[in-house]
Design a protein around this motif. Structure first.
Motif, PDB file in Angstrom:
ATOM      1  N   GLU A 253     107.339  32.256 -43.398  1.00 37.22           N
ATOM      2  CA  GLU A 253     107.809  33.875 -43.473  1.00 37.22           C
ATOM      3  C   GLU A 253     106.949  34.305 -44.690  1.00 37.22           C
ATOM      4  OE1 GLU A 253     111.554  36.772 -44.066  1.00 37.22           O
ATOM      5  OE2 GLU A 253     111.849  34.620 -44.307  1.00 37.22           O
ATOM      6  N   ALA A 254     105.818  35.323 -44.529  1.00 39.65           N
ATOM      7  CA  ALA A 254     104.964  35.835 -45.596  1.00 39.65           C
ATOM      8  C   ALA A 254     104.498  37.106 -44.951  1.00 39.65           C
ATOM      9  CB  ALA A 254     104.024  34.905 -45.955  1.00 39.65           C
ATOM     10  N   TYR A 255     104.146  38.078 -46.250  1.00 39.58           N
ATOM     11  CA  TYR A 255     103.421  39.154 -45.840  1.00 39.58           C
ATOM     12  C   TYR A 255     102.611  39.341 -47.293  1.00 39.58           C
ATOM     13  CZ  TYR A 255     101.979  43.547 -44.147  1.00 39.58           C
ATOM     14  OH  TYR A 255     101.282  44.768 -43.645  1.00 39.58           O
ATOM     15  N   PRO A 256     101.447  39.766 -47.059  1.00 38.36           N
ATOM     16  CA  PRO A 256     100.474  39.700 -45.840  1.00 38.36           C
ATOM     17  C   PRO A 256     100.274  38.270 -45.113  1.00 38.36           C
ATOM     18  CG  PRO A 256      99.111  40.646 -47.809  1.00 38.36           C
ATOM     19  CD  PRO A 256     100.553  40.035 -48.126  1.00 38.36           C
ATOM     20  N   PRO A 257     100.036  38.092 -44.023  1.00 37.13           N
ATOM     21  CA  PRO A 257      99.997  36.842 -43.283  1.00 37.13           C
ATOM     22  C   PRO A 257      99.355  35.927 -44.089  1.00 37.13           C
ATOM     23  CG  PRO A 257      99.692  38.670 -41.634  1.00 37.13           C
ATOM     24  CD  PRO A 257      99.450  39.308 -43.080  1.00 37.13           C
ATOM     25  N   PRO A 258      99.939  34.680 -44.206  1.00 38.79           N
ATOM     26  CA  PRO A 258      99.242  33.741 -45.131  1.00 38.79           C
ATOM     27  C   PRO A 258      98.156  32.707 -44.338  1.00 38.79           C
ATOM     28  CG  PRO A 258     101.283  32.869 -44.368  1.00 38.79           C
ATOM     29  CD  PRO A 258     101.142  34.253 -43.608  1.00 38.79           C
ATOM     30  N   SER A 276      96.165  18.059 -33.173  1.00 38.24           N
ATOM     31  CA  SER A 276      95.968  19.444 -32.383  1.00 38.24           C
ATOM     32  C   SER A 276      96.922  20.522 -33.160  1.00 38.24           C
ATOM     33  CB  SER A 276      96.325  19.354 -30.963  1.00 38.24           C
ATOM     34  OG  SER A 276      96.199  20.705 -30.409  1.00 38.24           O
ATOM     35  N   ILE A 277      96.255  21.212 -34.151  1.00 41.00           N
ATOM     36  CA  ILE A 277      96.978  22.466 -34.759  1.00 41.00           C
ATOM     37  C   ILE A 277      97.085  23.572 -34.220  1.00 41.00           C
ATOM     38  CG2 ILE A 277      97.171  23.526 -37.049  1.00 41.00           C
ATOM     39  CD1 ILE A 277      95.631  21.057 -38.152  1.00 41.00           C
ATOM     40  N   SER A 278      98.293  24.174 -34.206  1.00 40.85           N
ATOM     41  CA  SER A 278      98.184  25.593 -33.811  1.00 40.85           C
ATOM     42  C   SER A 278      99.286  26.530 -34.339  1.00 40.85           C
ATOM     43  CB  SER A 278      98.944  25.485 -32.072  1.00 40.85           C
ATOM     44  OG  SER A 278     100.260  24.816 -32.143  1.00 40.85           O
ATOM     45  N   HIS A 279      99.085  27.938 -34.429  1.00 37.94           N
ATOM     46  CA  HIS A 279      99.742  28.854 -35.259  1.00 37.94           C
ATOM     47  C   HIS A 279     100.136  29.932 -34.179  1.00 37.94           C
ATOM     48  CE1 HIS A 279      98.258  26.801 -38.703  1.00 37.94           C
ATOM     49  NE2 HIS A 279      96.830  27.353 -38.491  1.00 37.94           N
ATOM     50  N   PHE A 280     101.400  30.328 -34.109  1.00 42.44           N
ATOM     51  CA  PHE A 280     101.913  31.333 -33.282  1.00 42.44           C
ATOM     52  C   PHE A 280     102.741  32.226 -34.162  1.00 42.44           C
ATOM     53  CE2 PHE A 280     105.369  32.937 -30.624  1.00 42.44           C
ATOM     54  CZ  PHE A 280     104.344  33.627 -29.392  1.00 42.44           C
ATOM     55  N   ALA A 281     102.035  33.448 -34.234  1.00 39.22           N
ATOM     56  CA  ALA A 281     102.846  34.474 -34.855  1.00 39.22           C
ATOM     57  C   ALA A 281     103.918  35.192 -34.079  1.00 39.22           C
ATOM     58  CB  ALA A 281     101.604  35.671 -35.589  1.00 39.22           C
ATOM     59  N   THR A 282     105.287  35.281 -34.533  1.00 40.23           N
ATOM     60  CA  THR A 282     106.338  35.815 -33.497  1.00 40.23           C
ATOM     61  C   THR A 282     106.533  37.241 -34.100  1.00 40.23           C
ATOM     62  OG1 THR A 282     107.782  34.893 -35.371  1.00 40.23           O
ATOM     63  CG2 THR A 282     107.449  33.789 -33.377  1.00 40.23           C
ATOM     64  N   ALA A 283     105.906  37.641 -35.371  1.00 35.18           N
ATOM     65  CA  ALA A 283     105.970  39.161 -35.927  1.00 35.18           C
ATOM     66  C   ALA A 283     104.983  39.098 -37.113  1.00 35.18           C
ATOM     67  CB  ALA A 283     107.402  39.303 -36.354  1.00 35.18           C
ATOM     68  N   ASP A 284     104.865  40.234 -37.634  1.00 31.35           N
ATOM     69  CA  ASP A 284     103.854  40.354 -38.899  1.00 31.35           C
ATOM     70  C   ASP A 284     104.059  39.374 -40.113  1.00 31.35           C
ATOM     71  OD1 ASP A 284     102.457  42.374 -37.423  1.00 31.35           O
ATOM     72  OD2 ASP A 284     103.194  43.844 -38.665  1.00 31.35           O
ATOM     73  N   ASP A 288     105.098  30.572 -36.449  1.00 27.87           N
ATOM     74  CA  ASP A 288     105.347  29.132 -36.431  1.00 27.87           C
ATOM     75  C   ASP A 288     104.041  28.192 -36.428  1.00 27.87           C
ATOM     76  OD1 ASP A 288     108.134  29.986 -36.357  1.00 27.87           O
ATOM     77  OD2 ASP A 288     108.136  29.924 -33.970  1.00 27.87           O
ATOM     78  N   THR A 289     104.028  27.195 -36.987  1.00 22.93           N
ATOM     79  CA  THR A 289     102.829  26.408 -37.078  1.00 22.93           C
ATOM     80  C   THR A 289     103.244  24.854 -36.457  1.00 22.93           C
ATOM     81  OG1 THR A 289     100.825  25.496 -38.369  1.00 22.93           O
ATOM     82  CG2 THR A 289     102.925  25.903 -39.613  1.00 22.93           C
ATOM     83  N   THR A 290     102.552  24.204 -35.917  1.00 23.55           N
ATOM     84  CA  THR A 290     102.832  23.162 -35.226  1.00 23.55           C
ATOM     85  C   THR A 290     101.580  22.240 -35.311  1.00 23.55           C
ATOM     86  OG1 THR A 290     104.585  24.036 -33.591  1.00 23.55           O
ATOM     87  CG2 THR A 290     103.387  21.829 -33.243  1.00 23.55           C
ATOM     88  N   ILE A 291     101.439  20.967 -35.642  1.00 25.58           N
ATOM     89  CA  ILE A 291     100.718  19.813 -35.755  1.00 25.58           C
ATOM     90  C   ILE A 291     101.225  18.803 -34.708  1.00 25.58           C
ATOM     91  CG2 ILE A 291     101.250  18.548 -37.645  1.00 25.58           C
ATOM     92  CD1 ILE A 291      98.432  17.945 -37.945  1.00 25.58           C
ATOM     93  N   ARG A 292     100.191  18.709 -33.562  1.00 28.90           N
ATOM     94  CA  ARG A 292     100.752  17.490 -32.786  1.00 28.90           C
ATOM     95  C   ARG A 292      99.693  16.111 -33.059  1.00 28.90           C
ATOM     96  NH1 ARG A 292     101.366  17.933 -26.396  1.00 28.90           N
ATOM     97  NH2 ARG A 292     103.439  18.644 -27.264  1.00 28.90           N
ATOM     98  N   VAL A 293     100.490  15.166 -33.459  1.00 30.01           N
ATOM     99  CA  VAL A 293      99.772  13.842 -33.671  1.00 30.01           C
ATOM    100  C   VAL A 293      99.794  13.179 -32.315  1.00 30.01           C
ATOM    101  CG1 VAL A 293      99.941  11.677 -35.021  1.00 30.01           C
ATOM    102  CG2 VAL A 293     101.012  13.684 -35.770  1.00 30.01           C
ATOM    103  N   ILE A 294      98.137  12.988 -31.737  1.00 25.38           N
ATOM    104  CA  ILE A 294      98.208  12.468 -30.627  1.00 25.38           C
ATOM    105  C   ILE A 294      97.985  10.992 -30.697  1.00 25.38           C
ATOM    106  CG2 ILE A 294      96.415  12.651 -28.808  1.00 25.38           C
ATOM    107  CD1 ILE A 294      95.448  15.420 -29.997  1.00 25.38           C
ATOM    108  N   THR A 295      98.657  10.531 -29.666  1.00 22.49           N
ATOM    109  CA  THR A 295      98.743   8.683 -29.369  1.00 22.49           C
ATOM    110  C   THR A 295      98.648   8.324 -30.978  1.00 22.49           C
ATOM    111  OG1 THR A 295      97.075   9.315 -27.724  1.00 22.49           O
ATOM    112  CG2 THR A 295      97.478   7.092 -28.335  1.00 22.49           C
TER     113      THR A 295
END
Length: 369
Positions: A253-258, A276-284, A288-295
């Motif tokens: 949670e932050a503003y401006p977006p970090p 595999s890293i992904s960021h998903f903005a649910t609002a300004d 939500d950020t996720t890192i998938r550790v593969i195998t």
């Protein structure tokens, strides 16, 4: 001798009084002027002025500006209109010396002061005036706050002004009737002050102007609060078996977006065959950020650090990935539930448990031999 003199003196005094009384009676006066008029746009008004002893003097209706921002506007003299406007009419009654100014289809610009004047000489006149007020729905002024961006902890001043008649009343509300920083769900007044704004105070505020004419008007005011990142970790410790995928999550949670990064062993991670890293903005303000550790391999167990930074500060949280014997599903069996529904899930779970049993059997067999 004394009595006749006294009698003569009385007669002189009486004559003077009568003469002065007759002279006073001949001086023009305005005996009646209409009281304040309040009308709706499109309506009709009649302004009445009655005068005494003014048959030999011009009687005028004028529109005047009390604040002298413009010159007086002559409307009529006697029984004749001066201005060419079909909405105006003058009616006179000679017997009562009454001059009635009629205005039809009243417009907003007709509001003001109307003065009845009797011109006695170049430097002498008598006058009386009446105010015409025109009801107008509220219109929020341009000098009202439209939006604001402020850092957490700073004071805030939200302003709202409106034109209209009667003078509009101003009130403040928040979206979804949320509690205002000043307390309560409604605040009344042109200016709402917030001593120290918090990030929870951000959102949409409503300035509402009402005066009983038509519906009130509303302006939406966006209040953005800048604040340093705050990170929460839904699962600080996660286990997974070797050779299976695992997702690690952070909520920021932050503003401006970090700017958000993942770090392990002081090395910033990036997308490759291992991660595999992904960021998903649910609002300004929410990401939500996720890192998938593969195998998962042995060297990939340990502490992962989620970091977020903007101009107001930084924050970080750790997520531990540790080894388990039994694979965690999901994400180990995540593909199965999309590929084949409930049967696929059942099959995948069964394969996981069979694999776990084989691993345990293999380890026990090696320890005996």
């Amino acid at each position: 001798m004394g009595a006749p003199i006294m009698h003569l003196a009385c007669l002189l005094i009486f004559s003077l009084c009568c003469s002065n009384f007759a002279l006073a009676q001949r001086t023009p006066t305005i005996s009646y002027i209409s009281q304040e008029q309040i009308k709706d746009i499109g309506g009709t008004v009649e302004l009445v002025c009655s005068v005494l002893y003014a048959s030999d003097y011009p009687v005028l209706w004028m529109k005047v500006d009390r604040y002298r921002q413009s010159d007086p506007l002559p409307i009529s003299t006697g029984s004749s209109l001066i201005i060419r406007d079909s909405r105006f009419a003058i009616r006179t009654d000679q017997q009562s010396s009454t001059y009635t100014l009629q205005i039809k289809d009243i417009q907003e610009t007709d509001a003001g002061y109307y003065q009845c004047q009797v011109i006695i000489s170049i430097n002498n006149k008598i006058s009386a005036e009446v105010e015409l007020q025109v009801r107008r729905p509220p219109v929020i002024s341009d000098n009202s706050t439209r939006s604001i961006v402020v850092s957490e902890g700073q004071p805030v001043r939200l302003e709202c002004y409106a034109n209209g008649w009667p003078i509009p009343r101003i009130s403040w509300r928040r979206e979804n009737n949320a509690i205002l920083p000043t307390g309560g769900s409604i605040y009344k007044g042109n200016v709402m002050r917030i001593a120290q704004i918090r990030k929870e105070d951000r959102g949409t505020y409503y300035c509402v102007a009402e005066n009983g004419v038509e519906k009130g008007v509303r302006r939406n005011i966006a209040v953005e609060v800048e604040f340093a990142p705050v990170i929460t970790v839904p699962r600080p410790r996660l286990g997974q078996a070797l050779q299976y995928d695992m997702d690690l999550e952070c909520h920021v949670e932050a503003y401006p977006p970090p700017a958000i990064v993942w770090v392990k062993d002081d090395i910033q991670l990036s997308n490759n065959q291992h991660y595999s890293i992904s960021h998903f903005a649910t609002a300004d303000e929410f990401t939500d950020t996720t890192i998938r550790v593969i195998t998962v391999e042995k060297r990939q167990y340990g502490q992962y650090v989620c970091k977020a930074a903007n101009k107001l500060g930084t924050a970080e949280k750790q997520v531990e990935l540790f080894e388990t014997i039994i694979p965690i599903c999901p994400p180990a069996c995540g593909t199965g539930r999309y590929a084949g529904g409930a049967d696929a899930i059942t099959t995948s779970v069964a394969l996981v448990f069979i694999s776990a049993i084989l691993v345990l059997f293999h380890r026990n067999f090696n320890s005996r031999h």
